[in-house]
Motif scaffolding. Structure first.
Motif, PDB file in Angstrom:
ATOM      1  N   SER A 125     -28.951  28.808   3.748  1.00 50.56           N
ATOM      2  CA  SER A 125     -29.100  27.932   4.906  1.00 50.56           C
ATOM      3  C   SER A 125     -28.752  26.497   4.559  1.00 50.56           C
ATOM      4  O   SER A 125     -28.844  26.086   3.403  1.00 50.56           O
ATOM      5  CB  SER A 125     -30.541  27.968   5.413  1.00 50.56           C
ATOM      6  OG  SER A 125     -30.877  29.245   5.862  1.00 50.56           O
ATOM      7  N   LEU A 126     -28.407  25.739   5.587  1.00 48.93           N
ATOM      8  CA  LEU A 126     -28.231  24.296   5.477  1.00 48.93           C
ATOM      9  C   LEU A 126     -29.471  23.650   6.072  1.00 48.93           C
ATOM     10  O   LEU A 126     -29.896  24.017   7.168  1.00 48.93           O
ATOM     11  CB  LEU A 126     -26.998  23.828   6.243  1.00 48.93           C
ATOM     12  CG  LEU A 126     -25.655  24.351   5.785  1.00 48.93           C
ATOM     13  CD1 LEU A 126     -24.557  23.838   6.715  1.00 48.93           C
ATOM     14  CD2 LEU A 126     -25.373  23.934   4.360  1.00 48.93           C
ATOM     15  N   HIS A 127     -30.041  22.699   5.360  1.00 42.77           N
ATOM     16  CA  HIS A 127     -31.216  21.965   5.836  1.00 42.77           C
ATOM     17  C   HIS A 127     -30.815  20.505   5.993  1.00 42.77           C
ATOM     18  O   HIS A 127     -30.499  19.846   5.003  1.00 42.77           O
ATOM     19  CB  HIS A 127     -32.369  22.078   4.835  1.00 42.77           C
ATOM     20  CG  HIS A 127     -32.780  23.482   4.558  1.00 42.77           C
ATOM     21  ND1 HIS A 127     -33.733  24.139   5.295  1.00 42.77           N
ATOM     22  CD2 HIS A 127     -32.359  24.365   3.613  1.00 42.77           C
ATOM     23  CE1 HIS A 127     -33.898  25.363   4.818  1.00 42.77           C
ATOM     24  NE2 HIS A 127     -33.065  25.523   3.799  1.00 42.77           N
ATOM     25  N   THR A 140     -28.681  24.658   0.870  1.00 39.03           N
ATOM     26  CA  THR A 140     -28.177  23.308   0.656  1.00 39.03           C
ATOM     27  C   THR A 140     -28.975  22.334   1.508  1.00 39.03           C
ATOM     28  O   THR A 140     -29.200  22.584   2.698  1.00 39.03           O
ATOM     29  CB  THR A 140     -26.685  23.209   1.020  1.00 39.03           C
ATOM     30  OG1 THR A 140     -25.949  24.128   0.201  1.00 39.03           O
ATOM     31  CG2 THR A 140     -26.150  21.803   0.794  1.00 39.03           C
ATOM     32  N   ALA A 141     -29.412  21.253   0.885  1.00 38.50           N
ATOM     33  CA  ALA A 141     -30.088  20.171   1.596  1.00 38.50           C
ATOM     34  C   ALA A 141     -29.057  19.082   1.862  1.00 38.50           C
ATOM     35  O   ALA A 141     -28.400  18.607   0.932  1.00 38.50           O
ATOM     36  CB  ALA A 141     -31.247  19.628   0.780  1.00 38.50           C
ATOM     37  N   ILE A 142     -28.908  18.707   3.126  1.00 37.76           N
ATOM     38  CA  ILE A 142     -27.955  17.679   3.528  1.00 37.76           C
ATOM     39  C   ILE A 142     -28.738  16.420   3.880  1.00 37.76           C
ATOM     40  O   ILE A 142     -29.619  16.453   4.749  1.00 37.76           O
ATOM     41  CB  ILE A 142     -27.134  18.115   4.761  1.00 37.76           C
ATOM     42  CG1 ILE A 142     -26.522  19.498   4.574  1.00 37.76           C
ATOM     43  CG2 ILE A 142     -26.097  17.056   5.109  1.00 37.76           C
ATOM     44  CD1 ILE A 142     -25.427  19.580   3.565  1.00 37.76           C
ATOM     45  N   ASP A 191     -30.043  25.105  -6.319  1.00 37.13           N
ATOM     46  CA  ASP A 191     -29.747  26.253  -7.176  1.00 37.13           C
ATOM     47  C   ASP A 191     -30.790  26.505  -8.251  1.00 37.13           C
ATOM     48  O   ASP A 191     -30.624  27.394  -9.074  1.00 37.13           O
ATOM     49  CB  ASP A 191     -28.345  26.133  -7.781  1.00 37.13           C
ATOM     50  CG  ASP A 191     -28.159  24.856  -8.575  1.00 37.13           C
ATOM     51  OD1 ASP A 191     -29.108  24.063  -8.691  1.00 37.13           O
ATOM     52  OD2 ASP A 191     -27.042  24.642  -9.062  1.00 37.13           O
ATOM     53  N   THR A 192     -31.884  25.724  -8.235  1.00 37.38           N
ATOM     54  CA  THR A 192     -32.952  25.913  -9.208  1.00 37.38           C
ATOM     55  C   THR A 192     -34.277  26.101  -8.477  1.00 37.38           C
ATOM     56  O   THR A 192     -34.682  25.252  -7.683  1.00 37.38           O
ATOM     57  CB  THR A 192     -33.060  24.691 -10.144  1.00 37.38           C
ATOM     58  OG1 THR A 192     -31.785  24.452 -10.737  1.00 37.38           O
ATOM     59  CG2 THR A 192     -34.079  24.925 -11.239  1.00 37.38           C
ATOM     60  N   VAL A 200     -39.318  19.039  -2.151  1.00 38.64           N
ATOM     61  CA  VAL A 200     -38.662  20.282  -1.741  1.00 38.64           C
ATOM     62  C   VAL A 200     -39.059  21.375  -2.719  1.00 38.64           C
ATOM     63  O   VAL A 200     -38.758  21.281  -3.911  1.00 38.64           O
ATOM     64  CB  VAL A 200     -37.126  20.106  -1.708  1.00 38.64           C
ATOM     65  CG1 VAL A 200     -36.439  21.421  -1.407  1.00 38.64           C
ATOM     66  CG2 VAL A 200     -36.736  19.041  -0.692  1.00 38.64           C
ATOM     67  N   ASP A 201     -39.750  22.380  -2.204  1.00 40.17           N
ATOM     68  CA  ASP A 201     -40.193  23.509  -3.023  1.00 40.17           C
ATOM     69  C   ASP A 201     -39.241  24.675  -2.780  1.00 40.17           C
ATOM     70  O   ASP A 201     -39.285  25.315  -1.726  1.00 40.17           O
ATOM     71  CB  ASP A 201     -41.627  23.887  -2.657  1.00 40.17           C
ATOM     72  CG  ASP A 201     -42.217  24.934  -3.573  1.00 40.17           C
ATOM     73  OD1 ASP A 201     -41.557  25.327  -4.573  1.00 40.17           O
ATOM     74  OD2 ASP A 201     -43.353  25.373  -3.302  1.00 40.17           O
ATOM     75  N   VAL A 202     -38.379  24.943  -3.748  1.00 39.53           N
ATOM     76  CA  VAL A 202     -37.358  25.978  -3.621  1.00 39.53           C
ATOM     77  C   VAL A 202     -37.915  27.307  -4.138  1.00 39.53           C
ATOM     78  O   VAL A 202     -38.352  27.389  -5.290  1.00 39.53           O
ATOM     79  CB  VAL A 202     -36.078  25.596  -4.410  1.00 39.53           C
ATOM     80  CG1 VAL A 202     -35.023  26.677  -4.276  1.00 39.53           C
ATOM     81  CG2 VAL A 202     -35.548  24.243  -3.943  1.00 39.53           C
TER      82      VAL A 202
END
Length: 133
Positions: free
Chosen positions: A28-30, A61-63, A103-104, A124-126
């Motif tokens: 997703s794009l955020h 991906t965070a935009i 990516d991490t 941001v908690d991935v």
């Protein structure tokens, strides 16, 4: 006739690959901050509220939408995030907009080096992605 068999094999392979990809959950794009973008927050705890509505998965991906010269994007340590220390960022982008591939897996801390003390910062908690690509 061998040419026809090769085409049928190729078409079958492409169709099967498409069917597999079309059923997967795609990254997703955020757009960080939603309609406001990456700006000095319009209200207290703006980014804390925004991030609660998002689910960040590995490979998303965070935009960060911001004007060059008006804001920055820096990934920092938790300690730097807590104190808005801008001296040793892990990563910095001074030209907007900026895209960060997540990516991490784990917790990541982002600030604007110009407006962190005004609340322009986000955690941001991935989480891991269960799908394979």
């Amino acid at each position: 006739m061998p040419y026809l068999k090769l085409n049928l094999v190729a078409v079958t392979t492409i169709v099967m690959a498409y069917m597999h990809v079309s059923t997967m959950v795609r990254p997703s794009l955020h757009f960080v901050g939603g309609i406001e973008g990456w700006v000095a927050p319009p209200e207290p705890n703006y980014y804390e509220k925004w991030v609660k509505e998002e689910k960040f998965l590995k490979y998303d991906t965070a935009i960060f939408i911001f004007d060059t010269g008006s804001h920055t994007l820096a990934e920092v340590t938790k300690e730097a995030y807590d104190t808005c220390n801008t001296t040793n960022p892990i990563y910095i982008d001074t030209r907007g907009p900026a895209a960060v591939e997540l990516d991490t897996v784990g917790v990541h801390f982002y600030i604007c080096t110009m407006h962190c003390k005004s609340g322009q910062k986000i955690i941001v908690d991935v989480k891991p992605r269960n799908d394979t690509f």
